[in-house]
Motif scaffolding. Sequence first.
Motif, PDB file in Angstrom:
ATOM      1  N   UNK B 192       0.825  -1.207   0.000  1.00  0.00           N
ATOM      2  CA  UNK B 192       0.000   0.000   0.000  1.00  0.00           C
ATOM      3  C   UNK B 192       0.862   1.261   0.000  1.00  0.00           C
ATOM      4  N   UNK B 193       0.354   2.256  -0.729  1.00  0.00           N
ATOM      5  CA  UNK B 193       1.129   3.460  -1.028  1.00  0.00           C
ATOM      6  C   UNK B 193       1.709   4.132   0.215  1.00  0.00           C
ATOM      7  N   UNK B 194       0.844   4.418   1.204  1.00  0.00           N
ATOM      8  CA  UNK B 194       1.334   5.140   2.394  1.00  0.00           C
ATOM      9  C   UNK B 194       2.357   4.315   3.166  1.00  0.00           C
ATOM     10  N   UNK B 195       2.113   2.983   3.209  1.00  0.00           N
ATOM     11  CA  UNK B 195       3.028   2.101   3.939  1.00  0.00           C
ATOM     12  C   UNK B 195       4.411   2.115   3.298  1.00  0.00           C
ATOM     13  N   UNK B 196       4.421   2.099   1.954  1.00  0.00           N
ATOM     14  CA  UNK B 196       5.695   2.134   1.227  1.00  0.00           C
ATOM     15  C   UNK B 196       6.419   3.451   1.520  1.00  0.00           C
ATOM     16  N   UNK B 197       5.659   4.554   1.514  1.00  0.00           N
ATOM     17  CA  UNK B 197       6.254   5.858   1.800  1.00  0.00           C
ATOM     18  C   UNK B 197       6.857   5.866   3.207  1.00  0.00           C
ATOM     19  N   UNK B 198       6.105   5.323   4.156  1.00  0.00           N
ATOM     20  CA  UNK B 198       6.603   5.291   5.541  1.00  0.00           C
ATOM     21  C   UNK B 198       7.866   4.442   5.635  1.00  0.00           C
ATOM     22  N   UNK B 199       7.850   3.298   4.941  1.00  0.00           N
ATOM     23  CA  UNK B 199       9.019   2.414   5.005  1.00  0.00           C
ATOM     24  C   UNK B 199      10.252   3.131   4.455  1.00  0.00           C
ATOM     25  N   UNK B 200      10.080   3.826   3.315  1.00  0.00           N
ATOM     26  CA  UNK B 200      11.239   4.521   2.737  1.00  0.00           C
ATOM     27  C   UNK B 200      11.667   5.676   3.638  1.00  0.00           C
ATOM     28  N   UNK B 201      10.664   6.387   4.200  1.00  0.00           N
ATOM     29  CA  UNK B 201      11.004   7.478   5.119  1.00  0.00           C
ATOM     30  C   UNK B 201      11.786   6.941   6.312  1.00  0.00           C
ATOM     31  N   UNK B 202      11.403   5.739   6.777  1.00  0.00           N
ATOM     32  CA  UNK B 202      12.083   5.169   7.946  1.00  0.00           C
ATOM     33  C   UNK B 202      13.528   4.823   7.624  1.00  0.00           C
ATOM     34  N   UNK B 204      15.440   6.030   5.093  1.00  0.00           N
ATOM     35  CA  UNK B 204      16.257   7.200   4.743  1.00  0.00           C
ATOM     36  C   UNK B 204      16.579   8.003   5.989  1.00  0.00           C
ATOM     37  N   UNK B 205      15.584   8.111   6.867  1.00  0.00           N
ATOM     38  CA  UNK B 205      15.778   8.707   8.185  1.00  0.00           C
ATOM     39  C   UNK B 205      16.473  10.062   8.145  1.00  0.00           C
ATOM     40  N   UNK B 206      16.219  10.826   7.093  1.00  0.00           N
ATOM     41  CA  UNK B 206      16.734  12.195   7.113  1.00  0.00           C
ATOM     42  C   UNK B 206      15.672  13.091   6.492  1.00  0.00           C
TER      43      UNK B 206
END
Lengths: 312, 349
Positions: B192-202, B204-206
């Motif tokens: 799911x789109x938001x989950x993927x965004x959260x995973x990448x945000x996590x 990258x962590x910047x």
Amino acid sequence: MWSFFIRRLLQMIPTLLGVILLVFFLFNWVGGDPAYILAGKLASAEDIANIRHQLGIDQPWYWQLWIFIQQIATGNFGDSWATHESVAHIFKTRLTPSLVLLIPMMIIETVTAVCLALLVAVFRRSMIDQSLMVVSTIMMSISLLVYIIVGQYLFASLLGWFPVKGWSDSLWRDLTYYAPLPIFLGLLVSIAPSLRLYRTFILDEINQDYVRTARAKGLSESRVLFKHVLKNAAIPILTNLLMGLPGLLTGAFLLERFFAIPGIGREIILAVERSDFPIIKAATVYVAIATMLANLLADLLYRYLDPRVNLK
Amino acid sequence: MTSQEESMISSFSPSLWALARKRLARDAIGLLSLLVVVFFILMSLGSYFGFLAKNWDQEVAINYAPPTWLATNQESVSALQAPIPPRSQIDLYGQTDPLAPLLDELEAHNPQDINSPPDQQKVNHLVFGADKWGRSVILKTIKGSETSILVGLVAALVATAIGTVLGALSGYFGGWVDDFLNWFYNVFTAIPYLLLIFAIAAVLNQKGVSTIILILGLTGWTGVYRLIRAEYLKHRHREYVLAAKAMGASHYRRMFIHILPNTLHVILVQLSINVVGFIKSEVILSFLGFGVPVEVVSWGSMLNEAQNELVLGIWWQLVAAGVAMALLVTAFSVLTDALRDALDPKVVA
């Protein structure tokens, strides 16, 4: 039917492998060394080496991938890095609050959206249709954030009709006391897009020849609508619903966060904030599996409801 | 083809774009929304190049100054009610300040630091109120629009470019290229789109504007890919493409010079759908604190501040950010619909 089912299941394997590889790549290469996150700010080289050994990061990458696949197969993702609660336990306990929030929301949303869509389809190109479409466009444009901030302040803090936030252990109390406001606010955002989608489904059907035939036979308008049109429009609507089911697993991130509902969505946001990788990894992989299964179910249902659909 | 020939042809058979322009010009609501969108984009560009809201971070008013029409007291107030006492007069209750010798030395070197800062007059009302630090909410909204709109636009361009190129390769070549890219598409849409965004945000962590553009651009290409692939599947065996092949046009030429212009209407609509979606996503990400860094203001970070202010009865920042965003998103959605209607040849004009 069975051969189709089995073939589709087999087709899921490469996709699943791809998801696993993607998640593995993200968390093992892009994510940097988790030992530095875990060891804290004042870590000695030994601490870091120790953690790296425990996590298996000192192993070659194919061995790490194998560990990851084992974790997925057994459902044992170890413990959360932040709270040391087992990941499996976290998901087990957080699932119910998410479902208590989202199942009623989904049911109410579908019923309301279908009724409104029928209404606007009947009165298409009239004032009701136009104004309802304008209203839903505007409703869709306002951010869910604004609805939640204003709604929580207005109905909970100011008017006191609902609790500001919270959750209990009793299902009944959750459903009748804590859940109504988040459900209502979620509906404000989710009805409009569904309404617009279902309207197009119904309009597609309403212009078909069989509808004209039904009218020509002298059937009443309500019979035409509910017996003929709705039955046929139900196919894409149901498919759309099934595809939305995995969304229940990730929950409503913002609603759960604002109303302090201990669901999966809130847990994922917390995990992102704390760089708690095991939880995010597990959530991503399992939700992906659920999504694939839901798509398969949608296809099967499609086939069952509409025998004209030829599945290859 | 020379321009003369072109004009001759278009004189009896208007092109898709000419027709679309005509249809759009007749659509009053579509034109109005186009105006609103252009206004917002100009505003954010103006802010980006420093023509607008340059001094947005100056603390011109008292904190939480109300909008002018609500102000009861129109007098300006002095920021500092009492002068700062010299350090030697501060009662330390018998303790000695361990840093005193150091501070003495510093004060000897920089005598201007001892004196209280110049007495600034702060107004106690602003046109649309002030935020926690006394900054104008209107200027802050303009500055926020810069971040939100630029992130939305650039990320949408990135996502649409990725989706177009992959879709073109997939649809044009077919075979194993198509299989491989389809697999890639399936993998990205399974999460799911938001989950993927959260995973990448996590991972990258910047925080940063470029990070968020990267996240949105890398995750948002799937819708464009699917549609462009379908377009290329449809077009690759058309006669004009075969004719180009017979003339010896390379794969690249056939893909991007011959077929691409015929899919531009799809790309344009997808681009504008993506912009709307990304502006919304940016606001949510920034609100949650995974988006822009603290010193950058965006509509999401404004809503984040507004959340706590509302309980104090300070509503102006929420209204400013919320209305600006709703206005832009509504206009963009209406424009998307108008574009789709104008570009769809099947629609009876």
